[in-house]
Design a protein around this motif. Structure first.
Motif, PDB file in Angstrom:
ATOM      1  N   GLU A 267       0.898  -1.149   0.037  1.00 15.83           N
ATOM      2  CA  GLU A 267      -0.039   0.065   0.131  1.00 15.83           C
ATOM      3  C   GLU A 267       0.912   1.362  -0.030  1.00 15.83           C
ATOM      4  O   GLU A 267       1.871   1.500   0.634  1.00 15.83           O
ATOM      5  CB  GLU A 267      -0.950   0.088   1.198  1.00 15.83           C
ATOM      6  N   ARG A 268       0.384   2.239  -0.581  1.00 14.93           N
ATOM      7  CA  ARG A 268       1.243   3.637  -0.692  1.00 14.93           C
ATOM      8  C   ARG A 268       0.090   4.706  -0.384  1.00 14.93           C
ATOM      9  O   ARG A 268      -1.099   4.513  -0.689  1.00 14.93           O
ATOM     10  CB  ARG A 268       1.477   3.843  -2.262  1.00 14.93           C
ATOM     11  N   ARG A 269       0.401   5.261   0.641  1.00 15.45           N
ATOM     12  CA  ARG A 269      -0.564   6.416   1.290  1.00 15.45           C
ATOM     13  C   ARG A 269       0.310   8.048   1.226  1.00 15.45           C
ATOM     14  O   ARG A 269       1.282   7.771   1.499  1.00 15.45           O
ATOM     15  CB  ARG A 269      -0.956   6.388   2.595  1.00 15.45           C
ATOM     16  N   SER A 270      -0.716   8.981   0.505  1.00 17.28           N
ATOM     17  CA  SER A 270       0.096  10.286   0.517  1.00 17.28           C
ATOM     18  C   SER A 270      -0.127  10.683   2.127  1.00 17.28           C
ATOM     19  O   SER A 270      -1.223  10.677   2.899  1.00 17.28           O
ATOM     20  CB  SER A 270      -0.856  11.056  -0.137  1.00 17.28           C
ATOM     21  N   ALA A 271       0.988  10.976   2.699  1.00 18.28           N
ATOM     22  CA  ALA A 271       1.136  11.863   3.917  1.00 18.28           C
ATOM     23  C   ALA A 271       0.085  12.923   4.065  1.00 18.28           C
ATOM     24  O   ALA A 271       0.164  13.664   3.071  1.00 18.28           O
ATOM     25  CB  ALA A 271       2.347  11.879   4.452  1.00 18.28           C
ATOM     26  N   LEU A 272      -0.530  12.929   5.230  1.00 22.02           N
ATOM     27  CA  LEU A 272      -1.533  14.278   5.692  1.00 22.02           C
ATOM     28  C   LEU A 272      -0.349  15.467   5.937  1.00 22.02           C
ATOM     29  O   LEU A 272       0.621  15.009   6.511  1.00 22.02           O
ATOM     30  CB  LEU A 272      -2.499  14.027   6.400  1.00 22.02           C
ATOM     31  N   PRO A 273      -0.623  16.635   5.671  1.00 21.16           N
ATOM     32  CA  PRO A 273       0.272  17.622   6.116  1.00 21.16           C
ATOM     33  C   PRO A 273       0.052  17.873   7.392  1.00 21.16           C
ATOM     34  O   PRO A 273      -0.986  17.772   7.941  1.00 21.16           O
ATOM     35  CB  PRO A 273      -0.197  18.814   4.991  1.00 21.16           C
ATOM     36  N   PRO A 274       1.007  18.155   7.882  1.00 19.30           N
ATOM     37  CA  PRO A 274       0.940  18.640   9.779  1.00 19.30           C
ATOM     38  C   PRO A 274      -0.046  19.965   9.610  1.00 19.30           C
ATOM     39  O   PRO A 274      -0.190  20.671   8.630  1.00 19.30           O
ATOM     40  CB  PRO A 274       2.349  19.020  10.021  1.00 19.30           C
ATOM     41  N   SER A 275      -0.815  20.022  10.755  1.00 14.21           N
ATOM     42  CA  SER A 275      -1.507  21.259  11.266  1.00 14.21           C
ATOM     43  C   SER A 275      -0.624  22.349  10.901  1.00 14.21           C
ATOM     44  O   SER A 275       0.505  22.436  11.124  1.00 14.21           O
ATOM     45  CB  SER A 275      -2.192  21.136  12.331  1.00 14.21           C
ATOM     46  N   PHE A 276      -1.336  23.538  10.596  1.00 16.11           N
ATOM     47  CA  PHE A 276      -0.908  24.870  10.439  1.00 16.11           C
ATOM     48  C   PHE A 276       0.002  25.159  11.668  1.00 16.11           C
ATOM     49  O   PHE A 276       0.933  25.851  11.635  1.00 16.11           O
ATOM     50  CB  PHE A 276      -2.057  26.028  10.121  1.00 16.11           C
ATOM     51  N   GLU A 277      -0.809  25.046  12.841  1.00 20.09           N
ATOM     52  CA  GLU A 277      -0.130  25.450  14.369  1.00 20.09           C
ATOM     53  C   GLU A 277       1.107  24.645  14.136  1.00 20.09           C
ATOM     54  O   GLU A 277       1.935  25.281  14.798  1.00 20.09           O
ATOM     55  CB  GLU A 277      -0.973  25.182  15.271  1.00 20.09           C
ATOM     56  N   GLU A 278       1.236  23.532  13.967  1.00 18.21           N
ATOM     57  CA  GLU A 278       2.534  22.847  14.289  1.00 18.21           C
ATOM     58  C   GLU A 278       3.592  23.439  13.293  1.00 18.21           C
ATOM     59  O   GLU A 278       4.716  23.257  13.679  1.00 18.21           O
ATOM     60  CB  GLU A 278       2.292  21.255  13.833  1.00 18.21           C
ATOM     61  N   ILE A 279       3.563  23.885  12.122  1.00 22.27           N
ATOM     62  CA  ILE A 279       4.398  24.281  11.303  1.00 22.27           C
ATOM     63  C   ILE A 279       4.483  25.763  10.893  1.00 22.27           C
ATOM     64  O   ILE A 279       4.725  26.222   9.593  1.00 22.27           O
ATOM     65  CB  ILE A 279       4.376  23.310  10.148  1.00 22.27           C
ATOM     66  N   ARG A 280       3.596  26.582  11.633  1.00 19.48           N
ATOM     67  CA  ARG A 280       3.491  27.934  11.322  1.00 19.48           C
ATOM     68  C   ARG A 280       4.904  28.608  10.857  1.00 19.48           C
ATOM     69  O   ARG A 280       5.002  29.328   9.849  1.00 19.48           O
ATOM     70  CB  ARG A 280       2.966  28.778  12.235  1.00 19.48           C
TER      71      ARG A 280
END
Length: 325
Positions: A267-280
Motif C-alpha cells: 500500500e502507498r498512502r499520501s501523507a497528510l500535511p501537519p496542522s498549520f499550528e505545528e508548522i507555522r
C-alpha cells in the motif's frame, strides 16, 4: 599638513594595481597609520583644518554633516558611526573620538569616489559581485522583514497543502536472502530468482517467504512507514524500486548491502500535511522566500522595461533557440 583653506591637487593618481613594489609597503603602512584608532592628534588637526576651510564654502543642505566634492555625507550616517563607536567604549566619547569618526567617513567617501573614477564596479569582479549582492539583499530584505498575519499565512498554507505534506507512506513486505560474504552472493541470488519465479506463477507470498527466505533481523515492520524510513531500512536502491511500483506490485530480486530482496508494495498512502499550528514557522519562511523571489523578478522586469538591451546577432539566435520547445 595643509593650511586652512588650502586645496591639495594630485593629478593622475595611480590605480592601486599601478603602484610599484617599492611603493606598496609604504602605502600599506600609511593606510594603517591613517586608520589607526590612536592617531588622535593628527585627526584633531585635520578636523580643525576642515572646519575652518568650510567657513567660506557653499552652505551645506539640511541633514548634511559634510560635503566631499559634490557628494554629501548625511548627518544620520555620522550619528550611526558615533553610536557604533560609543557601544565599543566604556567611557563617553571625547571630541577627539568624534573628530576621528568624522575623518573616517570623509576618508571612506574619498576612497569611494576614487573607486568610481577607476570604474571598479565594472573592472573588479569582487566589487561587481558585492554591489549586485547588495542590491539583491536590499530587495529581499523588504520581504524578509515584513510582518505576516495569521490570516494571510493560513491562506498560503491552504493553497499549498501538498507542498507541506510529508513523504509518502509505504507499507512493504519482503523476502530476504542473506549475503554474508562475496562467496554467498551467487547462491543467494539464485535462490532469490527461483523464489521470484514461484511468485510470478501465482504461489502465495507468505508460503514462498516461509519456504525460501531467510529470517529478518530485525523484521521489516508490517505497517505504513515514511518513504525516508524505508530507505534507511532497505537502502536507496530498494526505495527507488518501490517508488516505481503500484499498489500490490512485486519487484524482481534487488541487491543491497545485506543481500537480495524481493519487495512487495502492499500500500502507498499520501501523507497528510501537519496542522498549520505545528508548522507555522515553516509556512512563514516559505511565504517569505517565495515573496522575495517574486519581488526580485518584478524588480528585474522593471529594469528590463526601461533599459535598451542589444545582443550580438549570433547570441540572439542562441537565445531564441533556447526558448523554442
Amino acid at each position: 599638513m595643509a593650511q586652512s583653506g588650502t586645496r591639495l591637487v594630485e593629478p593622475d593618481l595611480p590605480a592601486p594595481a599601478e603602484l610599484s613594489a617599492d611603493v606598496l609597503p609604504v602605502s600599506r603602512r600609511r593606510i594603517q597609520w591613517l586608520f589607526a584608532a590612536g592617531i588622535v592628534a593628527g585627526v584633531v588637526l585635520a578636523a580643525i583644518g576642515i572646519a575652518r576651510s568650510g567657513h567660506n564654502a557653499v552652505p551645506l543642505p539640511p541633514g548634511a554633516v559634510a560635503r566631499v566634492g559634490d557628494a554629501v555625507v548625511p548627518r544620520s550616517e555620522y550619528e550611526r558611526t558615533l553610536a557604533a563607536l560609543a557601544r565599543d567604549r566604556k567611557s563617553p566619547l571625547t571630541p577627539a573620538d568624534r573628530a576621528h569618526a568624522l575623518q573616517r567617513l570623509l576618508d571612506e567617501e574619498l576612497l569611494l569616489q576614487r573607486a568610481l573614477e577607476l570604474d571598479l564596479p565594472r573592472t573588479d569582479l569582487r566589487a561587481r559581485r558585492a554591489l549586485v549582492s547588495a542590491v539583491v539583499e536590499s530587495i529581499v530584505a523588504t520581504q524578509e522583514n515584513a510582518e505576516l498575519s495569521d490570516q494571510e499565512l493560513r491562506r498560503f498554507y491552504e493553497a499549498n497543502r501538498d507542498w507541506f505534506r510529508g513523504p509518502d507512506l509505504l507499507r512493504v513486505r519482503q523476502i530476504w536472502f542473506r549475503v554474508d560474504s562475496v562467496d554467498d552472493a551467487p547462491r543467494a541470488e539464485a535462490r532469490a530468482r527461483a523464489a521470484y519465479e514461484k511468485l510470478a506463477s501465482g504461489e502465495p507470498f507468505d508460503e514462498v517467504r516461509q519456504a525460501m527466505g531467510d529470517p529478518e533481523s530485525p523484521p521489516l515492520p508490517d505497517t505504513p512507514l515514511p518513504a525516508t524510513k524505508v530507505g534507511e531500512l532497505l537502502g536507496p536502491t530498494a526505495l527507488r524500486t518501490l517508488m516505481e511500483l503500484g499498489d500490490g506490485g512485486l519487484s524482481p530480486p534487488v541487491r543491497s548491502a545485506t543481500g537480495f530482496h524481493i519487495l512487495k508494495l502492499v500500500e502507498r498512502r499520501s501523507a497528510l500535511p501537519p496542522s498549520f499550528e505545528e508548522i507555522r514557522a515553516q509556512v512563514a519562511n516559505e511565504f517569505r522566500r517565495r515573496a522575495a523571489d517574486q519581488a526580485l523578478r518584478t524588480y528585474l522586469d522593471e529594469l528590463r522595461s526601461r533599459t535598451t538591451i542589444v545582443l550580438a546577432p549570433d547570441v540572439a539566435k542562441e537565445l531564441l533557440a533556447a526558448d523554442e520547445p
